[in-house]
Design an enzyme around this catalytic site. Structure first.
Site: not given
Length: 328
Positions: A189, A230
């Site tokens: 991530c 995101r």
């Protein structure tokens, strides 16, 4: 049948860590030796591509069976024959692939230590978590940040948390009988994988340092901002269950155990990953405008896939002098 195949790849996955370090060391050794002796360097780099293919085999279980990622699953499976093919072309004299091999060496050197060495990995995950939390707070999300990697629903105290992972914990006791959602910030991530790719591309070409640094700053900056966006998108839509789209079909297609996972799969595995591919294409274009030398690597990549020669410098109206300067 499927469980038997999954078992084979699960067995192969145990070699993932060893192969990841072996890939880095073989490519780095080949890149260094190639500077002094091209032929010996070529042999090492060919070996590096073979080891890389084995690494992708060991990754199939993670991306295809565990994470159920469409984009990454297809990419990993396709990377196996492509890696072997690149090794073959390099062994048979395709010298331009030496440049791509140097790029792989640098990309691996950037990514692997950042993703495995605690004093590099842990602060990076913490910074990404903090910045994602700030944006989530600005859009009015109600959550808490907890240590651990419990995913995707209720936190289970029976599983000891990974201290370097950080999770966003959403609690909704009043909805559908009450539920908890946990979205975990892991190494994947942070966007470091994409940054490493562009770092390798930029480092592999010969060009003035000033332009290389300018291109690297543009790529890293854009990737960082898009990656935070995101994470915010996935955390919010998953935490608030905003993407319960065709839940029965999604649960069946991805083999999910609970409807709570549907929003995560739609947000991350479908929407975010396909948008990430489009973003990488756009970032590549921006880097090329700053550093046209990178087109040589793109052209070679297209040759490996299509077996056709390309002149992208001419197509895009940019040129590079032999001394590393840009033609005006």
């Amino acid at each position: 049948m499927l469980s038997g195949v999954a078992g084979v790849f699960e067995w192969a996955h145990q070699w993932w860590a060893v192969l990841s370090w072996l890939v880095m060391f073989v490519f780095l050794a080949g890149a260094v030796v190639e500077m002094y002796d091209r032929e010996w360097g070529r042999y090492l780099l060919v070996g590096g591509w073979v080891v890389l293919a084995l690494f992708w085999v060991s990754s199939i279980y993670q991306f295809v069976f565990d994470q159920k990622s469409i984009t990454e699953g297809i990419a990993v499976v396709a990377a196996i024959p492509l890696s072997l093919y690149v090794g073959y072309l390099l062994a048979t004299g395709r010298d331009r692939l030496l440049m791509i091999s140097r790029g792989v060496a640098v990309a691996w050197l950037i990514y692997l230590p950042l993703s495995t060495v605690p004093f590099l990995r842990d602060p990076l995950i913490a910074v990404v978590t903090d910045q994602t939390a700030v944006v989530l707070s600005l859009i009015g999300a109600d959550f808490s940040v907890v240590a651990g990697n419990n995913f995707p629903a209720d936190i289970s105290l029976a599983e000891p948390p990974q201290s370097y992972h950080q999770s966003f914990f959403f609690q909704f006791p009043e909805r559908n009988g009450g539920y908890n959602i946990v979205y975990t910030i892991k190494m994947a991530c942070t966007g470091v994988g994409s940054m490493a790719i562009f770092g390798g591309l930029i480092a592999a070409v010969r060009a003035p340092l000033k332009r290389k640094l300018k291109a690297l700053a543009a790529a890293v900056g854009i990737i960082w901002v898009l990656n935070i966006a995101r994470n915010v998108f996935i955390a919010y839509t998953f935490g608030y269950q905003r993407l319960q789209v065709f839940p029965d079909a999604v649960m069946s297609a991805f083999g999910l155990q609970t409807h709570l996972e549907v929003s995560y799969i739609v947000a991350d595995r479908i929407i975010a990953q396909f948008l990430s591919v489009a973003a990488l294409v756009g970032i590549t274009y921006i880097v090329v405008m700053q550093l046209p030398e990178v087109l040589a690597i793109v052209e070679e990549g297209l040759y490996v896939i299509t077996r056709k020669e390309y002149d992208l410098q001419k197509a895009l109206g940019v040129g590079v002098r032999a001394d590393g300067g840009v033609e005006e």
